[in-house]
Design a protein around this motif. Structure first.
Motif, PDB file in Angstrom:
ATOM      1  N   LYS A   6       4.675 -94.804 -32.563  1.00  3.64           N
ATOM      2  CA  LYS A   6       5.746 -93.825 -32.779  1.00  3.64           C
ATOM      3  C   LYS A   6       6.464 -93.589 -31.455  1.00  3.64           C
ATOM      4  CE  LYS A   6       2.949 -90.745 -34.725  1.00  3.64           C
ATOM      5  NZ  LYS A   6       2.533 -89.410 -35.100  1.00  3.64           N
ATOM      6  N   PHE A  10       9.038 -85.932 -27.679  1.00  2.27           N
ATOM      7  CA  PHE A  10       9.002 -85.340 -26.353  1.00  2.27           C
ATOM      8  C   PHE A  10       9.392 -86.288 -25.243  1.00  2.27           C
ATOM      9  CE2 PHE A  10       6.440 -82.382 -28.747  1.00  2.27           C
ATOM     10  CZ  PHE A  10       7.171 -81.244 -28.463  1.00  2.27           C
ATOM     11  N   VAL A  19      13.448 -79.213 -21.687  1.00  4.40           N
ATOM     12  CA  VAL A  19      12.319 -78.744 -20.887  1.00  4.40           C
ATOM     13  C   VAL A  19      12.785 -78.320 -19.498  1.00  4.40           C
ATOM     14  CG1 VAL A  19      10.237 -79.506 -19.696  1.00  4.40           C
ATOM     15  CG2 VAL A  19      10.532 -79.982 -22.115  1.00  4.40           C
ATOM     16  N   ARG A  22      14.308 -75.053 -19.803  1.00  4.69           N
ATOM     17  CA  ARG A  22      13.322 -73.989 -20.016  1.00  4.69           C
ATOM     18  C   ARG A  22      12.621 -73.628 -18.713  1.00  4.69           C
ATOM     19  NH1 ARG A  22       9.628 -76.188 -24.586  1.00  4.69           N
ATOM     20  NH2 ARG A  22       8.530 -74.245 -24.251  1.00  4.69           N
TER      21      ARG A  22
ATOM     22  N   TYR B 345       0.923 -69.556 -25.686  1.00  5.41           N
ATOM     23  CA  TYR B 345       0.727 -70.674 -24.760  1.00  5.41           C
ATOM     24  C   TYR B 345       0.235 -71.897 -25.524  1.00  5.41           C
ATOM     25  CZ  TYR B 345       0.998 -67.220 -21.019  1.00  5.41           C
ATOM     26  OH  TYR B 345       1.408 -66.241 -20.182  1.00  5.41           O
ATOM     27  N   GLY B 346      -0.624 -71.671 -26.512  1.00 10.80           N
ATOM     28  CA  GLY B 346      -1.177 -72.768 -27.298  1.00 10.80           C
ATOM     29  C   GLY B 346      -0.103 -73.555 -28.036  1.00 10.80           C
ATOM     30  N   LEU B 347       1.035 -72.904 -28.278  1.00  9.82           N
ATOM     31  CA  LEU B 347       2.136 -73.600 -28.941  1.00  9.82           C
ATOM     32  C   LEU B 347       3.054 -74.257 -27.920  1.00  9.82           C
ATOM     33  CD1 LEU B 347       3.020 -70.985 -31.637  1.00  9.82           C
ATOM     34  CD2 LEU B 347       2.256 -73.309 -32.060  1.00  9.82           C
ATOM     35  N   GLY B 348       2.737 -74.110 -26.652  1.00  8.33           N
ATOM     36  CA  GLY B 348       3.558 -74.746 -25.632  1.00  8.33           C
ATOM     37  C   GLY B 348       4.686 -73.887 -25.126  1.00  8.33           C
ATOM     38  N   ALA B 349       4.553 -72.564 -25.228  1.00  5.57           N
ATOM     39  CA  ALA B 349       5.594 -71.703 -24.684  1.00  5.57           C
ATOM     40  C   ALA B 349       5.381 -71.535 -23.193  1.00  5.57           C
ATOM     41  CB  ALA B 349       5.559 -70.343 -25.365  1.00  5.57           C
TER      42      ALA B 349
ATOM     43  N   GLN C  87       4.921 -79.389 -22.917  1.00  6.56           N
ATOM     44  CA  GLN C  87       5.062 -80.429 -23.931  1.00  6.56           C
ATOM     45  C   GLN C  87       3.703 -80.850 -24.471  1.00  6.56           C
ATOM     46  OE1 GLN C  87       7.404 -83.527 -22.161  1.00  6.56           O
ATOM     47  NE2 GLN C  87       9.294 -82.518 -22.813  1.00  6.56           N
ATOM     48  N   ARG C  89       1.105 -79.062 -24.901  1.00  5.12           N
ATOM     49  CA  ARG C  89       0.580 -78.114 -25.878  1.00  5.12           C
ATOM     50  C   ARG C  89       1.318 -78.196 -27.200  1.00  5.12           C
ATOM     51  NH1 ARG C  89       0.029 -73.273 -21.657  1.00  5.12           N
ATOM     52  NH2 ARG C  89      -1.768 -74.082 -20.520  1.00  5.12           N
ATOM     53  N   ALA C  90       2.548 -78.688 -27.138  1.00  5.13           N
ATOM     54  CA  ALA C  90       3.239 -78.903 -28.402  1.00  5.13           C
ATOM     55  C   ALA C  90       2.614 -80.086 -29.141  1.00  5.13           C
ATOM     56  CB  ALA C  90       4.719 -79.142 -28.151  1.00  5.13           C
ATOM     57  N   ARG C  91       2.108 -81.065 -28.388  1.00  7.77           N
ATOM     58  CA  ARG C  91       1.503 -82.232 -29.038  1.00  7.77           C
ATOM     59  C   ARG C  91       0.070 -81.950 -29.454  1.00  7.77           C
ATOM     60  NH1 ARG C  91       2.098 -87.044 -25.034  1.00  7.77           N
ATOM     61  NH2 ARG C  91       1.214 -88.200 -26.782  1.00  7.77           N
ATOM     62  N   VAL C  92      -0.585 -81.051 -28.702  1.00  8.11           N
ATOM     63  CA  VAL C  92      -1.964 -80.711 -29.020  1.00  8.11           C
ATOM     64  C   VAL C  92      -1.998 -79.231 -29.365  1.00  8.11           C
ATOM     65  CG1 VAL C  92      -4.333 -80.739 -28.187  1.00  8.11           C
ATOM     66  CG2 VAL C  92      -2.700 -82.425 -27.340  1.00  8.11           C
ATOM     67  N   GLY C  93      -1.898 -78.926 -30.644  1.00  7.03           N
ATOM     68  CA  GLY C  93      -1.821 -77.540 -31.090  1.00  7.03           C
ATOM     69  C   GLY C  93      -3.192 -76.896 -31.110  1.00  7.03           C
ATOM     70  N   VAL C 170       5.180 -77.336 -35.004  1.00  2.60           N
ATOM     71  CA  VAL C 170       5.743 -78.091 -33.884  1.00  2.60           C
ATOM     72  C   VAL C 170       5.358 -79.560 -33.961  1.00  2.60           C
ATOM     73  CG1 VAL C 170       6.004 -76.176 -32.279  1.00  2.60           C
ATOM     74  CG2 VAL C 170       3.815 -77.333 -32.449  1.00  2.60           C
ATOM     75  N   GLU C 173       0.129 -83.755 -32.672  1.00  2.00           N
ATOM     76  CA  GLU C 173      -0.633 -84.943 -33.028  1.00  2.00           C
ATOM     77  C   GLU C 173      -2.109 -84.595 -33.183  1.00  2.00           C
ATOM     78  OE1 GLU C 173       0.542 -87.655 -29.866  1.00  2.00           O
ATOM     79  OE2 GLU C 173       2.479 -86.655 -30.002  1.00  2.00           O
TER      80      GLU C 173
END
Lengths: 436, 458, 257
Positions: A6, A10, A19, A22, B345-349, C87, C89-93, C170, C173
């Motif tokens: 894939k 990101f 990013v 941000r 934070y766990g969601l990537g904020a 980023q 943490r967005a991939r590893v929830g 989000v 993976e």
């Protein structure tokens, strides 16, 4: 980079850009926070700088060294007069002595009325007290000539300290060209110096800055603080003990609870109105007296003490009380023998913090008439007095240049007291803090 | 006999009562403490407490009652025309009597006042005498009754504890009495004021011009419009909040979320020093430094700023309130559970996203509560505005002009010589009442939402 | 201790975690596979949660924590400077022990992640993400008529599924779950376990659990941690029926725990 096949979102350009944006926002936000703290600290720094730079000069005062001849004749006493006799001599005669020696030094002949009038303006109105004190301390000086440091007049002081430029046109100065010339001659001869201003600590109100002090105010504040401790501590601890340990949960205690929290936030001036209406108009206690101020400050401090005491009592683990109850103590005994002593450091910390607040309180004291100019030391809490913060308020409204320095100096004294009290509270808390 | 001496005598009697009670219980028990219900010292304490209570309560009642009784009597003795005339004149006459009596100087006083002053003093003296007798009698009777109750079976400890508990209840009712005192002390004078000036003129009046009339001349009342004065308070409060809310809130956020323990350990206490500085010092700072600085700075860029202006007072008051906002907000932000931060934070904020989108919304009620408390503080603040805001009641939205506030007017109307009959003085009580009611509403509301907020995360 | 090759998502080698001077994880080598549920079991304080929190660098939020060793996600070391934690943490929830919905509406809870990561630019896209996520979390049918009520107003089990939906939104993976059912009643637990099983199709799932039954029910691979060591790792069935190590046997038979 990946072996899953894939193309992750990101890694896309759009995501990378977002990013970066941000993180920029993150840095900005963090910077605002830091900037605001620095701004607040800068305010504090400017405040302290202003007060200290102005106040330092209030601790010293201009003195003029003059050879004063204590002639028995001029004082109207027999040679060999006792200290008692010298005490009784009117101040005016001492003043004349001082003026004579100044005029002699400056070469102003007797009877030169205009110059005599002007030269008076160089010396303080308080030189009589100084001279009398010297002579009464050592009556053998009568008849001899002594070099004496005498207070200069308040209008001279700012020029010596350099707070007012000497280049100002004559009509905008408080001392004229002739007086300035004399002053410069005295300075040139090394007869002018800045010396420690002991009057600042020992005197009361005065219209002359070099003679004014916070002595009366300090004593007034002291009387009030004693009253606050004597009243607010037992009342506050009693109320807190009842509410925390004995009170049933009902409407009344709820009301008391809400009431105490609210009282802690009532504007101080409202307490002043209460003091005026109840203690002065109704109870006919004397105006301007520390007893009224002390009562008002007690009522203001009470909520602080109650809230601190309740917190301190709550911090004592219930197991200690239960242990006492378990060996057959009554509830009252358990509370007074075990809970209260353990809560004491917390209670004292709260009391000191409350005292520090009360010590700096001004508005309610103005309401109960403590703004009067008080010259004499109060003998008891029933006599008129002022308080340190009120003295600051009074002086801040006076136009003479010298009072600005005095006000700042008084503020430094007040802040020194408050910092000491708060530091004590912090140390007390650290020292006795117990982790259960 | 002076009150102080009487108190000393009572204290002596109380000590004697303790000793007597102790001796009595030793005697009746024959030295054997085991037959007693309570430890011996409780019996002594019991007798002493009864004596003290009796003596001090008689004294307190007497002291409270003697003033009104004597004044009532003196009023009856006033010349008929004064007594039945204008109430404000009557008050004035009575004040004169008391003044002559206390100062001992009859200078400029009416002859009848001098005479009544003597009556007043003699009544006061005899009242003192009777009080002393009554107090000592009460102490004696109380002692006799309590002494006879000292028996081995007597439950002295329970009695003592009941008395102590009653004392504790009295202590906690002082707080309520203070509030009652505040309300009553202002209520009557406010009602009196509204009998002289119609409430609608006060609450909706747009002009403040009280015109100090000569004592008792009645007719000239001036105008007592609350609006311009209240506007000054509101205006300065808004300016102060514009300084303290961003600075205080952002400082609290930085300290709570970003600062390392060392920076936090240094910056936080220093920031709290701002809260410990007396307001009179801020007033002086405004007067000496900020006011002239703004005036001169304004002149440089062509702005006409008064040395005493809404801006000066608002700015300095804002500085004063910074630590108030920041420490309350700090508490509130710390009360937000860590799990919400973790969730974000766990969601990537990022940190700032977490703060702005999760922590602040979650802490909002608490922060609003803190800000309302700070507003209440600003509204009631006196010294800064007295020294830096000015005295002219301007209804203006220009921050560079001087405005005045409710608290300034209370101070200026109540200092100096006053008689409690003229509207010029009485208006201060109406202003005080207004101030009290406003801050009461703000405080109760703020405390309510802060408490609800705390409960939510407990 | 390295099992299957092929479908590996996470490769961790010689992972140590220190809290100050205390070593909480003492050199763990472990691979985590795609489309499988890996359960981390062990007594309290064994380091299983600490290990889990390394996988999306949640330990970064603890000041005293220090991580050494390599942790690779798809072959890239996630502790490398080039990797952005946001980023990652967005991939590893992550789903936490106690349900922690934000005090916002259900909709806003789920939309939070997509919003901050810019995953949905239009309102309609966002609506779609919210709906899909809630559907995947099995919550859609229960809440679709009240998306604007507070997330905190839901029941405990619903809150936890909301948190799962929030994590899914989000498009991660990997999903890390730290004792996701410990605060839930048995019925809600069963519901969440079903969900975990469904989610396995699309994600790699790592779950820390106290309950050995739960590990047996939901996972394909099990790793047993004890005192910071990885004692044993293998197919769940093998671990529970035929453990190789004495300590594992003692633990699953209830000798200690």
């Amino acid at each position: 980079m990946t072996d899953t096949g894939k193309t992750p979102y990101f890694l896309s350009e759009r995501a990378q850009k977002l990013v970066r944006k941000r993180y920029a926002a993150e840095r900005r936000f963090r910077f605002y926070g830091l900037a605001m703290i620095i701004l607040a600290l800068a305010f504090l720094a400017v405040l302290f700088y202003t007060i200290i730079s102005q106040g330092i000069s209030g601790f010293v005062v201009t003195n003029i060294r003059l050879p004063v001849t204590f002639t028995a004749e001029a004082l109207g006493v027999e040679p060999g007069a006792t200290a008692e006799d010298l005490k009784g001599v009117s101040g005016f005669k001492y003043t004349k002595l001082a003026r004579r020696s100044l005029n002699d030094y400056l070469g102003i002949p007797k009877g030169d009325t205009e110059d005599e009038r002007l030269s008076r303006g160089l010396l303080s109105n308080g030189v009589d007290v100084q001279l009398r004190k010297i002579l009464v301390n050592d009556p053998t000086l009568l008849g001899s000539t002594v070099e004496v440091w005498l207070l200069a007049h308040g209008s001279v002081d700012p020029f010596v300290k350099g707070q007012i430029s000497r280049d100002l046109p004559e009509n905008r100065r408080l001392i004229n060209d002739q007086q300035m010339a004399w002053l410069e001659k005295l300075e040139h001869d090394g007869r002018v110096d800045l010396r420690f201003n002991s009057n600042l600590f020992t005197e009361g109100a005065s219209a002359d800055p070099e003679l004014a002090g916070v002595g009366v105010a300090l004593l007034g504040s002291f009387f009030m603080m004693v009253l606050v401790v004597l009243l607010a501590l037992p009342l506050g601890v009693g109320a807190a003990l009842y509410l925390e340990e004995f009170a049933p949960k009902n409407r009344f205690t709820d009301l008391v609870e809400v009431n105490i929290n609210n009282l802690a936030a009532v504007p101080s001036i409202v307490f002043g109105i209460l003091g005026l209406a109840v203690f002065i108009n109704y109870a006919h206690l004397p105006r301007s007296a520390p007893i009224v101020g002390g009562l008002v400050l007690t009522l203001m401090t009470l909520p602080t003490v109650i809230i601190a005491t309740r917190a301190a009592i709550r911090a004592v683990p219930p197991s200690i009380k239960e242990a006492a109850l378990g060996v057959g103590a009554s509830k009252m005994q358990a509370v007074f023998h075990h809970v209260l002593p353990l809560a004491m450091p917390g209670i004292l910390t709260g009391l000191i913090i409350g005292l520090a607040q009360a010590m700096g309180e001004t508005a309610p004291l103005i309401m109960v008439g403590m703004v009067a100019a008080v010259f004499d030391f109060p003998g008891s809490p029933m006599d008129p007095a002022t308080a340190l913060p009120v003295q600051i308020y009074i002086w801040s409204g006076l136009p003479e240049r010298g009072f600005v320095a005095l006000t700042s100096a008084a503020i430094m004294i007040l802040l020194a007291f408050l910092l000491t009290m708060n530091a004590t509270a912090v140390i007390l808390r650290k020292r006795f803090e117990r982790r259960w | 006999m002076s009150v102080t001496l009487l108190i000393l005598i009572i204290l002596g009697a109380v000590t004697a009562a303790y000793v007597a009670g102790l001796a009595r219980v030793r005697a009746v028990s024959g030295g054997n403490a085991r037959v007693l219900h309570s430890r011996p010292s409780y019996y002594g304490t019991y007798v002493a407490l009864v004596v003290a209570l009796a003596a001090f309560s008689v004294m307190a009642v007497w002291l409270i009652a003697q003033g009104p009784v004597i004044m009532g009597h003196i009023t009856d003795l006033l010349p008929a025309d004064v007594r039945n005339g204008d109430p404000s004149m009557r008050e004035l006459a009575l004040a004169q009597v008391v003044n002559v009596a206390q100062s001992g100087s009859a200078f400029g006083a009416e002859p009848y006042a001098v005479k009544l002053a003597a009556t007043y003093n003699s009544m006061l003296a005899s009242s003192r005498l009777y009080m002393t007798i009554a107090v000592l009698l009460a102490a004696l009777v109380a002692f006799a009754l309590a002494y006879r109750q000292v028996r081995p079976q007597a439950r002295a400890r329970n009695w003592v504890e009941a008395v102590v508990k009653a004392l504790l209840i009295i202590c906690s009712s002082i707080a309520v009495l203070t509030t009652v005192g505040i309300v009553l002390s202002m209520l009557f004078q406010t009602i009196h004021f509204f009998s002289l000036v119609p409430p609608e003129n006060f609450f909706f009046g747009l002009v403040w011009d009280p015109r100090f009339a000569a004592a008792g001349s009645g007719g000239e009342t001036g105008q007592f419009g609350l609006i311009p004065v209240l506007w000054g308070t509101v205006f300065i409060t808004i300016l102060a909040m514009m300084v303290s809310v961003p600075v205080g809130l952002m400082s609290a956020i930085y300290l709570a979320e970003y600062a390392g323990p060392r920076f936090r350990g240094i910056a936080k206490p220093i920031l709290e020093i701002l809260a410990g500085i007396p307001t009179v010092v801020y007033g002086f700072f405004a007067l000496i430094t900020v006011g002239p600085f703004l005036r001169d700075g304004g002149a440089l860029i062509g702005l006409d700023i008064d040395a005493r202006s809404a801006l000066t007072a608002g700015l300095v008051m804002g500085i004063m309130i910074i630590p108030f906002v920041s420490s309350l907000s700090d508490d509130v932000i710390n009360a937000v559970p860590q799990s919400l931060r973790d969730g974000s934070y766990g969601l990537g904020a990022t940190k700032s996203e977490t703060i702005r989108r999760v922590i602040l919304p979650a802490a909002l009620p608490g922060i609003v509560g803190s800000i309302i408390l700070a507003v209440s503080r600003a509204v009631g603040e006196t010294m800064i505005v007295v020294m830096a805001a000015g005295v002219a009641a301007n209804l203006t939205a220009n921050p560079f002009q001087a405005v005045t506030t409710v608290t300034v007017k209370i101070v200026s109307q109540l200092t100096g010589d006053q008689e409690f009959t003229s509207p010029q003085t009485l208006v201060a009580f109406a202003l005080g009442m207004t101030l009290f009611v406003i801050t009461l509403i703000l405080n109760v509301y703020a405390l309510h939402i802060v408490r609800k907020y705390r409960e939510q995360y407990d | 201790m390295i099992a299957d090759t092929g479908n590996v998502k996470f490769t961790t080698r010689d992972v140590h975690v220190f809290y100050g001077a205390k070593e909480a994880i003492k050199g763990v080598d472990l691979d985590i596979n795609n489309n499988e549920v890996t359960a981390l079991i062990g007594p309290s304080g064994c380091g299983k949660s600490t290990y889990l929190r390394c996988l999306n660098r949640m330990n970064d939020t603890v000041d005293s924590a220090r991580v050494t060793g390599t942790i690779e996600l798809d072959g890239v070391d996630i502790y490398d400077r080039s990797v952005d934690v946001v980023q990652l943490r967005a991939r590893v929830g992550m789903v936490f022990q106690k349900p922690n919905p934000f005090p916002k509406s259900i909709y806003e809870n789920v939309a939070y992640g997509p919003r901050i990561h810019g995953l949905a630019t239009k309102k309609s896209e966002l609506d779609e993400v919210v709906e899909t996520s809630l559907r995947k979390a099995g919550l859609w049918n229960e809440v679709n008529d009240r998306l604007d009520t507070q997330g905190t107003a839901l029941s405990g089990g619903q809150q936890q599924r909301l948190c799962i939906a929030r994590a899914i939104a989000v498009s991660p993976e990997v999903i890390l779950m730290d004792e996701p059912c410990s605060a839930l009643d048995p019925i809600a637990t069963a519901r969440v376990e079903e969900l975990i099983d469904e989610l396995r199709e699309n994600y790699a799932i790592v779950i820390v659990t106290h309950s050995m039954q739960q590990a047996a029910r939901v996972s394909q691979k099990t790793a047993f941690f004890h005192l910071g060591d990885l004692v044993e790792y293998g197919d769940t069935e093998d671990i529970f029926t035929n453990p190789r190590e004495e300590r594992t046997r003692d633990y699953i038979t209830g000798r200690f725990g």
